[in-house]
Motif scaffolding. Structure first.
Motif, short mmCIF file in Angstrom:
data_model
loop_
_atom_site.label_atom_id
_atom_site.label_comp_id
_atom_site.label_asym_id
_atom_site.label_seq_id
_atom_site.Cartn_x
_atom_site.Cartn_y
_atom_site.Cartn_z
N PRO A 96 49.81 47.39 -23.32
CA PRO A 96 48.82 46.56 -22.64
C PRO A 96 48.65 45.19 -23.29
CG PRO A 96 47.86 48.63 -23.40
CD PRO A 96 49.22 48.53 -24.01
N PHE A 97 48.47 44.19 -22.47
CA PHE A 97 48.08 42.85 -22.92
C PHE A 97 46.63 42.66 -22.45
CE2 PHE A 97 51.87 40.42 -24.35
CZ PHE A 97 52.80 41.44 -24.24
N TYR A 98 45.73 42.55 -23.40
CA TYR A 98 44.32 42.34 -23.06
C TYR A 98 44.01 40.86 -23.22
CZ TYR A 98 44.08 47.39 -23.84
OH TYR A 98 44.30 48.75 -23.79
N LEU A 99 43.46 40.26 -22.19
CA LEU A 99 43.15 38.82 -22.22
C LEU A 99 41.65 38.65 -22.02
CD1 LEU A 99 46.20 38.80 -21.63
CD2 LEU A 99 45.81 37.07 -19.90
N ARG A 100 41.07 37.74 -22.72
CA ARG A 100 39.65 37.44 -22.43
C ARG A 100 39.35 35.99 -22.79
NH1 ARG A 100 36.17 39.91 -27.58
NH2 ARG A 100 37.76 39.30 -29.06
N ASP A 145 39.57 28.34 -14.51
CA ASP A 145 39.55 27.30 -15.53
C ASP A 145 40.54 27.59 -16.67
OD1 ASP A 145 38.44 24.91 -16.66
OD2 ASP A 145 37.28 26.13 -18.06
N MET A 146 40.70 28.84 -17.01
CA MET A 146 41.45 29.15 -18.25
C MET A 146 42.64 30.09 -18.07
SD MET A 146 39.93 27.64 -20.87
CE MET A 146 40.41 28.52 -22.35
N VAL A 147 42.59 30.98 -17.07
CA VAL A 147 43.58 32.06 -17.09
C VAL A 147 44.96 31.68 -16.56
CG1 VAL A 147 44.05 34.45 -16.42
CG2 VAL A 147 41.75 33.78 -17.11
N PRO A 148 45.07 31.17 -15.31
CA PRO A 148 46.44 30.96 -14.79
C PRO A 148 47.18 29.88 -15.58
CG PRO A 148 44.83 30.09 -13.25
CD PRO A 148 44.05 30.76 -14.33
N ASN A 149 46.46 29.07 -16.31
CA ASN A 149 47.10 28.00 -17.08
C ASN A 149 47.18 28.40 -18.55
OD1 ASN A 149 44.17 27.49 -17.60
ND2 ASN A 149 44.30 26.74 -15.51
N HIS A 150 46.11 28.16 -19.31
CA HIS A 150 46.17 28.33 -20.76
C HIS A 150 46.55 29.76 -21.20
CE1 HIS A 150 44.45 24.49 -20.39
NE2 HIS A 150 43.17 24.81 -20.45
#
Ligand code: BG6
Length: 515
Positions: free
Chosen positions: A351-355, A253-258
């Motif tokens: 590092p790039f931390y995404l959540r 829902d959120m990661v590959p796009n937004h």
């Protein structure tokens, strides 16, 4: 102080080309909440051509009149400000409706006829913008039928453009297949894959901030930056979208796009121009430089979660499994966190931390650029070395848009004590409140043929390629601890551990909704 200077912000923009916009799935939420208010705002700002018409299509049955009446009611709810009756009346009489089944080829012949008659009535040139606001299962079918009925073909200098909503595919393979299917009918330059995050001012401002100021770019690299955090935390749960969300989950829902849009804008190299392909080339390049996770990496560099019921300030919050149209033993993740590394000279070892997650402690979307700590030599044996904080640049996207810079300052007084202070730029304070939905810019860009803020096929595929290994491992190893975080919290402990392993911490900030 209003520091708006005459720069890129004041470039006058032309109105969109004359065109007919056809919305497929026009009775859904997107049309009433975003598209119609955005078209209304464009009309009000005189950025919509005077030669414009809208045809809504859907399975539901409406007439031109009943559709107009419905939208006239909706606009008053969703316009985000007072509705100017004159502007609305102008727009309303240019709205038409066609009921039909998107799988039926006759529907497209009827649509074609209606387009001709609406075009004739409103003296509109032969330009068409087709907006696919349907369930994704119809995307390929609608485009194929548009092709078969001759409605996708550009002739005599007139354009046909297709805006495709997300989700674009369900995984890498389906995204590739969909790209192949639509390219049998359309050229890449006719395809506008929309990501509404790119309609947000602050997201567009990332490029301006980085590339039209000379003070940030020299420190925008591994020498000065310790790590980057990208958080898209939502306070709401899945609301009425359980059926969709069960199949999507937070990752798709959120990661590959937004989130990848944000990552690529922060990490990309300066493009050679602001032309659509120059910008998108750089975004794609940096996505391709992100290290693909091995199955072992997936275990140590990602975390997933699902919220359970809890109570915050005496208000009880439902758990995900009790939400409408959600399985009682659902294994769908409503939270995801990951650590990514970019293999290039600028970012190696940063590092790039995404959540991102639903039902978190607050609605906060922001990017934190954390700089390295300075060398301690000066402060050795003074007792204040430990007080020194790393500088942080925070790009706020939601709930308020702005940028802040945090740095150390001496606290007043006879003793040497340090405190963190902030320099804040807030969009609203400087430029005033806007009634924008975020879709105005994107619709206008499509009507003027500027695809910079839309995703290209290779970007979409690069995004899916990165998350596919994670999806594969997660599928093979269903979560055992779900539900594992309390609604109204910052996510599961695995997310905290992800950073603790690197001796770092998430920046958890709940921003008051009303300032
Ligand atoms: C959508 C997702 O694309 O983005 C939603 O499908 C999510 O689940 C939304 O809530 C978030 O958008 P915004 O603009 O509110 O951050």
């Amino acid at each position: 102080m209003n520091a708006m200077s005459e720069s890129i912000l004041d470039i006058p923009r032309a109105s969109g080309d004359p065109c007919i916009m056809v919305i497929f799935g026009a009775t859904g939420d997107l049309t009433k909440r975003k598209l119609i208010p955005a078209l209304y705002n464009l009309a009000k700002a005189k950025l919509l051509s005077r030669k414009f018409a809208l045809i809504g299509t859907a399975f539901d049955s409406f007439t031109d009149e009943s559709f107009r009446q419905q939208l006239a009611q909706d606009i008053r709810t969703y316009a985000m400000g007072e509705v100017d009756d004159k502007v609305w009346a102008w727009l309303e009489k240019r709205i038409y409706f066609l009921q039909g089944d998107f799988r039926d080829e006759n529907f497209y012949w009827k649509l074609r006829e209606l387009c001709y008659s609406v075009g004739g009535k409103n003296a509109i040139d032969d330009n068409y913008c087709y907006y696919l606001a349907t369930a994704p299962t119809f995307f390929g079918e609608i485009i194929r039928q548009l092709g078969n009925s001759g409605m996708a073909k550009e002739e005599s200098g007139h354009w046909r453009r297709v805006i495709i909503e997300k989700p674009f595919g369900h995984d890498l393979e389906s995204a590739r297949t969909l790209n192949m299917e639509i390219r049998e009918v359309l050229k890449e330059r006719q395809i506008y894959r929309i990501d509404h995050y790119l309609g947000k001012e602050t997201v567009q401002n990332i490029m301006v901030f980085r590339f039209s100021n000379s003070i940030f770019e020299p420190i925008w690299n591994r020498r000065y930056i310790d790590h980057v955090q990208i958080t898209a935390a939502e306070e709401v749960g899945v609301e009425r979208r359980g059926a969709y969300y069960e199949n999507a989950g937070a990752m798709r829902d959120m990661v590959p796009n937004h989130l990848f849009q944000l990552l690529s804008l922060i990490a990309m190299e300066p493009p050679i121009s602001f032309e659509a392909d120059a910008v998108r080339d750089e975004q794609t390049k940096v996505l391709r430089a992100v290290q693909t996770l091995t199955p072992e990496d997936v275990l140590s560099m990602t975390a997933r979660g699902q919220y359970h019921e809890s109570s915050v300030d005496g208000v009880s919050l439902t758990g995900y499994r009790a939400e409408e149209k959600v399985a009682r033993d659902s294994k769908t993740e409503t939270f995801v966190a990951m650590k990514l590394l970019i293999d290039n000279w600028r970012w190696a070892d940063v590092p790039f931390y995404l959540r991102t997650g639903k039902r978190m402690a607050g609605r906060t979307t922001e990017i934190v650029i954390q700089f390295r700590r300075p060398p301690m030599v000066l402060f050795r044996n003074t007792g204040i070395g430990e007080q020194i904080q790393s500088n942080r640049l925070v790009i706020h996207l939601q709930p308020h848009e702005g940028i802040s810079l945090e740095f150390d300052a001496k606290m007043p007084g006879p003793l040497m004590k340090l405190g963190v202070v902030k320099m804040d730029f807030d969009y609203e304070d400087y430029f005033g409140a806007t009634s924008s939905t975020g879709y105005e810019r994107l619709l206008h860009d499509c009507m003027t043929g500027d695809a910079t803020l839309f995703q290209r096929a290779d970007m979409v595929e690069a995004g899916w390629s990165l998350i596919q290994p994670i999806l594969d491992v997660w599928k093979a190893l269903p979560p055992r601890s779900f539900p594992n975080y309390a609604a109204g919290s910052w996510g599961p402990k695995e997310s905290e551990e992800l950073l603790e392993r690197d001796k770092r911490q998430w920046v958890n900030r709940v921003v008051p909704k009303i300032r």
